[in-house]
Design a protein around this motif. Structure first.
Motif, short mmCIF file in Angstrom:
data_model
loop_
_atom_site.label_atom_id
_atom_site.label_comp_id
_atom_site.label_asym_id
_atom_site.label_seq_id
_atom_site.Cartn_x
_atom_site.Cartn_y
_atom_site.Cartn_z
N ALA A 101 -55.49 44.09 -38.62
CA ALA A 101 -54.51 43.83 -39.68
C ALA A 101 -55.06 44.25 -41.04
N LEU A 102 -56.32 43.94 -41.30
CA LEU A 102 -56.93 44.34 -42.57
C LEU A 102 -56.99 45.86 -42.70
N GLU A 103 -57.40 46.51 -41.62
CA GLU A 103 -57.46 47.98 -41.61
C GLU A 103 -56.08 48.59 -41.85
N THR A 104 -55.08 48.06 -41.16
CA THR A 104 -53.71 48.57 -41.28
C THR A 104 -53.18 48.35 -42.69
N ALA A 105 -53.41 47.15 -43.23
CA ALA A 105 -52.93 46.84 -44.58
C ALA A 105 -53.60 47.76 -45.61
N ARG A 106 -54.89 47.98 -45.45
CA ARG A 106 -55.61 48.87 -46.36
C ARG A 106 -55.03 50.28 -46.28
N ALA A 107 -54.82 50.77 -45.06
CA ALA A 107 -54.27 52.12 -44.87
C ALA A 107 -52.85 52.23 -45.42
#
Length: 161
Positions: A101-107
């Motif tokens: 989720a953190l990776e996706t939100a950052r992207a």
């Protein structure tokens, strides 16, 4: 275990997790009598929202529903909700979902992620979120009626991205 985008064929297993959380009443403020239709509306956010699942083959082990915390001037901060199947808790599924989720939100260009209502008695989730860089920025006292602990606080947790 693979964390991937939700597919329509995942819904029966995701619904089982949502319905279980509603029925248990100890981590989400969902109506215990929630219907599948209302559960689907609550979990499957419209774009730009996203739903991911942690899967082992066709078995859904957990899921995250995420998207902007608010519209308009608040849309640069993401929000996410997590569910992990009871029989696989403690095996890293939640951590994998939080990291995805953190990776996706950052992207997706979000500046931060907020959890608006983490039940204070959900100590495993609170510890996981803190280990992943979230901080409790406030607690609303007695804002959640837990089925065995009575009225407990709801933490607001935040992490910059």
């Amino acid at each position: 275990m693979d964390v991937r985008a939700f597919a329509d064929h995942d819904w029966p297993q995701v619904w089982a997790l949502v319905a279980g959380a509603a029925r248990d009443g100890d981590t989400y403020a969902y109506d215990p009598g929630m219907t599948e239709e209302s559960g689907r509306r609550a979990w499957l956010r419209p774009p730009p929202g996203r739903v991911l699942v942690a899967a082992d083959g066709e078995a859904v082990l957990g899921t995250v529903s995420m998207g902007p915390n608010r519209d308009g001037p608040g849309r640069h901060v993401a929000n996410a909700s997590f569910l992990v199947a009871p029989d696989v808790r403690g095996r890293g599924v939640g951590r994998a979902l939080v990291r995805a989720a953190l990776e996706t939100a950052r992207a997706d260009g979000y500046a931060g992620m907020v959890f608006n209502a983490v039940v204070a008695t959900n100590v495993h989730a609170v510890r996981l979120y803190e280990q992943e860089g979230f901080a409790i920025v406030g607690t609303v006292p007695e804002a959640f009626t837990h089925p065995t602990a009575g009225r407990v606080g709801l933490h607001v947790m935040y992490r910059a991205l």
